[in-house]
Design a protein around this motif. Structure first.
Motif, PDB file in Angstrom:
ATOM      1  N   GLY A 140      39.030  52.848 -29.910  1.00  0.00           N
ATOM      2  CA  GLY A 140      39.462  54.080 -29.270  1.00  0.00           C
ATOM      3  C   GLY A 140      40.658  54.062 -28.716  1.00  0.00           C
ATOM      4  N   PRO A 141      40.236  54.808 -27.378  1.00  0.00           N
ATOM      5  CA  PRO A 141      41.696  54.594 -26.347  1.00  0.00           C
ATOM      6  C   PRO A 141      42.161  53.276 -25.771  1.00  0.00           C
ATOM      7  CG  PRO A 141      40.279  56.246 -25.565  1.00  0.00           C
ATOM      8  CD  PRO A 141      39.376  55.560 -26.813  1.00  0.00           C
ATOM      9  N   GLY A 142      41.142  52.256 -25.781  1.00  0.00           N
ATOM     10  CA  GLY A 142      41.226  50.605 -25.180  1.00  0.00           C
ATOM     11  C   GLY A 142      41.109  49.924 -26.171  1.00  0.00           C
ATOM     12  N   SER A 143      41.708  48.966 -25.643  1.00  0.00           N
ATOM     13  CA  SER A 143      42.608  47.604 -26.910  1.00  0.00           C
ATOM     14  C   SER A 143      41.354  47.323 -27.461  1.00  0.00           C
ATOM     15  CB  SER A 143      42.708  46.384 -25.822  1.00  0.00           C
ATOM     16  OG  SER A 143      41.605  46.281 -25.178  1.00  0.00           O
ATOM     17  N   ARG A 155      37.558  42.365 -31.666  1.00  0.00           N
ATOM     18  CA  ARG A 155      38.884  41.156 -32.478  1.00  0.00           C
ATOM     19  C   ARG A 155      38.190  40.247 -33.181  1.00  0.00           C
ATOM     20  NH1 ARG A 155      41.261  43.120 -26.434  1.00  0.00           N
ATOM     21  NH2 ARG A 155      39.254  43.688 -25.881  1.00  0.00           N
ATOM     22  N   ILE A 156      36.952  40.580 -34.358  1.00  0.00           N
ATOM     23  CA  ILE A 156      36.960  39.423 -34.837  1.00  0.00           C
ATOM     24  C   ILE A 156      37.925  39.522 -35.884  1.00  0.00           C
ATOM     25  CG2 ILE A 156      34.725  38.710 -33.659  1.00  0.00           C
ATOM     26  CD1 ILE A 156      33.441  40.056 -36.668  1.00  0.00           C
ATOM     27  N   SER A 157      37.539  38.213 -36.439  1.00  0.00           N
ATOM     28  CA  SER A 157      38.724  38.816 -37.905  1.00  0.00           C
ATOM     29  C   SER A 157      37.514  38.041 -39.560  1.00  0.00           C
ATOM     30  CB  SER A 157      39.531  37.646 -38.451  1.00  0.00           C
ATOM     31  OG  SER A 157      40.080  37.287 -39.193  1.00  0.00           O
ATOM     32  N   PHE A 165      40.613  37.199 -25.365  1.00  0.00           N
ATOM     33  CA  PHE A 165      40.195  38.402 -26.365  1.00  0.00           C
ATOM     34  C   PHE A 165      42.294  38.625 -27.034  1.00  0.00           C
ATOM     35  CE2 PHE A 165      35.924  40.152 -24.768  1.00  0.00           C
ATOM     36  CZ  PHE A 165      35.638  39.919 -25.621  1.00  0.00           C
ATOM     37  N   ALA A 166      42.946  38.506 -26.474  1.00  0.00           N
ATOM     38  CA  ALA A 166      44.343  38.114 -26.679  1.00  0.00           C
ATOM     39  C   ALA A 166      44.460  36.475 -27.827  1.00  0.00           C
ATOM     40  CB  ALA A 166      44.645  37.682 -26.125  1.00  0.00           C
ATOM     41  N   ALA A 167      43.822  35.992 -27.692  1.00  0.00           N
ATOM     42  CA  ALA A 167      43.907  34.413 -28.647  1.00  0.00           C
ATOM     43  C   ALA A 167      43.585  35.268 -29.900  1.00  0.00           C
ATOM     44  CB  ALA A 167      43.099  33.258 -27.739  1.00  0.00           C
ATOM     45  N   GLU A 168      44.117  34.145 -30.791  1.00  0.00           N
ATOM     46  CA  GLU A 168      43.896  33.960 -32.049  1.00  0.00           C
ATOM     47  C   GLU A 168      42.083  33.590 -32.519  1.00  0.00           C
ATOM     48  OE1 GLU A 168      45.068  33.109 -36.563  1.00  0.00           O
ATOM     49  OE2 GLU A 168      46.533  33.234 -35.277  1.00  0.00           O
ATOM     50  N   PRO A 169      41.019  34.879 -33.316  1.00  0.00           N
ATOM     51  CA  PRO A 169      40.130  33.930 -33.265  1.00  0.00           C
ATOM     52  C   PRO A 169      40.262  33.082 -34.478  1.00  0.00           C
ATOM     53  CG  PRO A 169      40.554  36.530 -34.639  1.00  0.00           C
ATOM     54  CD  PRO A 169      41.551  36.035 -33.691  1.00  0.00           C
TER      55      PRO A 169
END
Length: 175
Positions: A97-100, A127-129, A153-157
């Motif tokens: 949605g409008p969020g990250s 934000r998982i892969s 959450f900015a860290a790569e999974p």
């Protein structure tokens, strides 16, 4: 008499046209494989139940009010979830949605007496892969990369993780 034969000829030609242009041998209009093929169920136009209501996809996508979007991801598995000897599908859906956040859900598309039906969607992570989905002996397994609990959450999974699901009493549930 000529009009009668012309009328019969037009009816026969129309019937042949309708018979020849009907659903293919691979899938019917309701995304249900016909009985005489090994086609896989196609969930790209299915309806799934999320915690905030129903979402019906059109070609694997739905844009909702407020610019929320739901997309069918590539990772799909086929196998029998409900014990009727017909292939069902387990799919992954991404909602944003409008969020990250990009929220990943698992859902099933199961065969019924007449047609296939989408199930409830279960939240897997933000934000998982996703790496793979499989079905073995009625159990769906979703493999994905996640983060450690102390990571942003900015860290790569990078943490391999999996969840298992079954179809029980008309619901898609975590095992």
């Amino acid at each position: 008499m000529k009009k009668f034969f012309l009328f019969i000829l037009i009816i026969a030609a129309g019937g042949f046209y309708l018979w020849d242009s009907g659903p293919s041998n691979y899938e019917t209009k309701d995304n249900v494989p016909s009985d005489n093929t090994n086609a896989k169920p196609d969930a790209s136009n299915a309806t799934f139940t999320f915690e905030d209501g129903l979402v019906t996809l059109a070609g694997g996508h739905k844009t909702e009010e407020g610019s929320n979007e739901t997309d069918l991801l590539e990772e799909t598995a086929y196998g029998d979830l409900n014990g009727d000897s017909k292939d069902d599908a387990v799919v992954l859906l991404a909602r944003s949605g409008p969020g990250s956040g990009v929220f990943i859900y698992a859902a099933a598309y199961v065969s019924g007496p007449v047609k296939y039906k989408g199930t409830n969607a279960l939240f897997i992570g933000d934000r998982i892969s996703p790496t793979s989905v499989s079905i073995n002996n009625g159990v769906a397994t979703v493999n994905y990369l996640d983060r450690n609990p102390d990571e942003a959450f900015a860290a790569e999974p990078t943490v391999p993780t999996s969840k298992q699901f079954i179809y029980k009493d008309g619901e898609f549930v975590e095992k």
